[in-house]
Write an enzyme that holds these catalytic residues in place. Structure first.
Site, PDB file in Angstrom:
ATOM      1  N   HIS A  18       0.826  -1.213   0.000  1.00 57.86           N
ATOM      2  CA  HIS A  18       0.000   0.000   0.000  1.00 57.86           C
ATOM      3  C   HIS A  18       0.862   1.267   0.000  1.00 57.86           C
ATOM      4  CE1 HIS A  18      -3.449  -2.615   1.744  1.00 57.86           C
ATOM      5  NE2 HIS A  18      -3.367  -2.703   0.438  1.00 57.86           N
ATOM      6  N   GLY A 145     -10.355 -12.283 -11.399  1.00 54.21           N
ATOM      7  CA  GLY A 145      -9.457 -11.202 -11.832  1.00 54.21           C
ATOM      8  C   GLY A 145      -8.554 -11.628 -12.976  1.00 54.21           C
ATOM      9  N   ASP A 165      -2.866  -8.720  -6.967  1.00 54.69           N
ATOM     10  CA  ASP A 165      -2.582  -9.027  -5.557  1.00 54.69           C
ATOM     11  C   ASP A 165      -3.317 -10.295  -5.140  1.00 54.69           C
ATOM     12  OD1 ASP A 165      -1.865  -8.802  -2.894  1.00 54.69           O
ATOM     13  OD2 ASP A 165      -3.400  -7.305  -2.434  1.00 54.69           O
TER      14      ASP A 165
HETATM   15  C1  LIG Z   1      -4.673 -10.364  -0.817  1.00 54.07           C
HETATM   16  S1  LIG Z   1      -6.389 -10.137  -0.955  1.00 54.07           S
HETATM   17  C2  LIG Z   1      -6.546  -8.583  -1.727  1.00 54.07           C
HETATM   18  C3  LIG Z   1      -6.202  -7.413  -0.931  1.00 54.07           C
HETATM   19  C4  LIG Z   1      -6.382  -6.084  -1.617  1.00 54.07           C
HETATM   20  N1  LIG Z   1      -5.781  -6.043  -2.946  1.00 54.07           N
HETATM   21  C5  LIG Z   1      -5.780  -4.995  -0.777  1.00 54.07           C
HETATM   22  O1  LIG Z   1      -4.591  -4.693  -0.972  1.00 54.07           O
HETATM   23  O2  LIG Z   1      -6.491  -4.438   0.049  1.00 54.07           O
HETATM   24  C6  LIG Z   1      -6.826 -11.213  -2.262  1.00 54.07           C
HETATM   25  C7  LIG Z   1      -8.308 -11.166  -2.636  1.00 54.07           C
HETATM   26  O3  LIG Z   1      -8.470 -11.873  -3.859  1.00 54.07           O
HETATM   27  C8  LIG Z   1      -9.715 -12.543  -3.843  1.00 54.07           C
HETATM   28  N2  LIG Z   1      -9.595 -13.580  -4.892  1.00 54.07           N
HETATM   29  C9  LIG Z   1      -9.124 -14.840  -4.803  1.00 54.07           C
HETATM   30  N3  LIG Z   1      -9.048 -15.403  -6.037  1.00 54.07           N
HETATM   31  C10 LIG Z   1      -9.470 -14.451  -6.915  1.00 54.07           C
HETATM   32  C11 LIG Z   1      -9.589 -14.393  -8.328  1.00 54.07           C
HETATM   33  N4  LIG Z   1      -9.261 -15.448  -9.088  1.00 54.07           N
HETATM   34  N5  LIG Z   1     -10.033 -13.258  -8.883  1.00 54.07           N
HETATM   35  C12 LIG Z   1     -10.364 -12.184  -8.127  1.00 54.07           C
HETATM   36  N6  LIG Z   1     -10.291 -12.186  -6.786  1.00 54.07           N
HETATM   37  C13 LIG Z   1      -9.825 -13.290  -6.188  1.00 54.07           C
HETATM   38  C14 LIG Z   1      -9.846 -13.020  -2.424  1.00 54.07           C
HETATM   39  O4  LIG Z   1     -11.229 -13.242  -2.111  1.00 54.07           O
HETATM   40  C15 LIG Z   1      -9.238 -11.834  -1.660  1.00 54.07           C
HETATM   41  O5  LIG Z   1     -10.248 -10.925  -1.290  1.00 54.07           O
END
Ligand SMILES: C[S@@+](CC[C@H](N)C(=O)[O-])C[C@H]1O[C@@H](n2cnc3c(N)ncnc32)[C@H](O)[C@@H]1O
Length: 281
Positions: A18, A145, A165
């Site tokens: 961040h 994603g 991420d």
């Molecule tokens: C590390 S966290 C993200 C944190 C966020 N980017 C932040 O910095 O605040 C990863 C997120 O990806 C989601 N996730 C897992 N697989 C995914 C996918 N294939 N596509 C999109 N989201 C996904 C999870 O539910 C989780 O909320």
């Protein structure tokens, strides 16, 4: 899909990610032209550090809490990010609210900029929708994603940043991640790409960096913070970011960031921060 970021919000990995994200958004704002930000794994947007989940093993104490207690004159490059966290907690007796990447982006972007968010977990996507409120600049997609990323690029603005991420809960996540980075960069070569990765054993990261280099990515740098020596390869001993096309104006702050953070976040011998240029111009 078991990963929930609430258990980890504000930890030592979040502050590297961040902090760098805020530095890069500020650099994008140096030009008047609008930009788009794409967050492919957006999470729930904002995190309640007093929730049962976050309190179970309060990782934020080793991350954002340490940063807020550190000498702010040493952390000038992180001022926009830390000011935001302070603002969110203005009315709280103790640190409670932590912004995820979507809230950081929303707070720092301008009126004409756009934020595209993808989140796969339905509950997290619903919480994300609530956290972002009614903001015409924000476009939320519930889905995968990795699948959506190419369709969303290049943005019509032709300038912007993509944050990848993932939770690294599947075994071949590094491969998915490298492929997504390379494919989406082909669609948007001028874009800034930021990818987060965990470091358990540093040796395993070399193959990942090699794959990115061999795929032909240029202007590629890595920022890494180890919070302790990797004696136990089962633990999260550190973390890193690969950044493609870091803007010139952000270079000094990005180069300094890992060395700045390592002594604040370190928990044992071997805490070290490094900036490496993996591929130049
Ligand atoms: C590390 S966290 C993200 C944190 C966020 N980017 C932040 O910095 O605040 C990863 C997120 O990806 C989601 N996730 C897992 N697989 C995914 C996918 N294939 N596509 C999109 N989201 C996904 C999870 O539910 C989780 O909320």
């Amino acid at each position: 899909m078991n990963y929930r970021h609430l258990f980890h919000a504000g930890n030592f990995a979040d502050v590297l990610k961040h902090g760098a994200l805020a530095i890069l958004i500020e650099a994008l704002k140096a030009k008047d032209k609008p930009f788009a930000l794409l967050d492919t794994h957006a999470g729930r947007g904002g995190y309640d550090l007093m929730s049962d989940e976050a309190q179970r093993s309060p990782e934020f104490r080793g991350g954002i809490a340490r940063l807020l207690a550190a000498d702010p004159t040493r952390l000038a490059s992180l001022k926009p990010y830390l000011d935001l966290v302070r603002r969110l907690n203005r009315d709280e007796p103790a640190l409670r609210h932590y912004p995820g990447s979507p809230l950081i982006a929303q707070a720092l972007m301008r009126d004409g900029d756009r934020l595209l968010l993808v989140e796969k977990h339905p509950e997290e996507a619903a919480a994300l929708r609530r956290a972002m409120g009614r903001d015409p600049r924000v476009h939320l997609h519930e889905g995968d994603g990795y699948e959506r990323i190419e369709a969303l690029l290049p943005p019509p603005e032709r300038r912007g940043l993509v944050l990848i991420d993932p939770p690294f809960e599947i075994r071949d996540e590094f491969d998915h991640f490298a492929r997504a980075l390379v494919r989406s960069h082909r669609r948007f070569p001028a874009g800034i790409f930021v990818g987060w990765y965990p470091i358990k054993a540093p040796q395993s990261i070399a193959a990942f960096h090699r794959a990115l280099k061999e795929a032909g990515l240029r202007r590629l740098v890595a920022l890494e913070v180890m919070i302790q020596a990797a004696r136990d390869p089962a633990r999260l001993n550190g973390n890193g970011l690969v950044i493609v096309n870091p803007p010139f104006a952000a270079r000094p702050a990005l180069e300094a960031l890992p060395r700045l953070l390592a002594p604040i976040l370190g928990v044992g011998p071997g805490a070290v921060g490094t900036f490496s240029e993996l591929v130049g111009e």
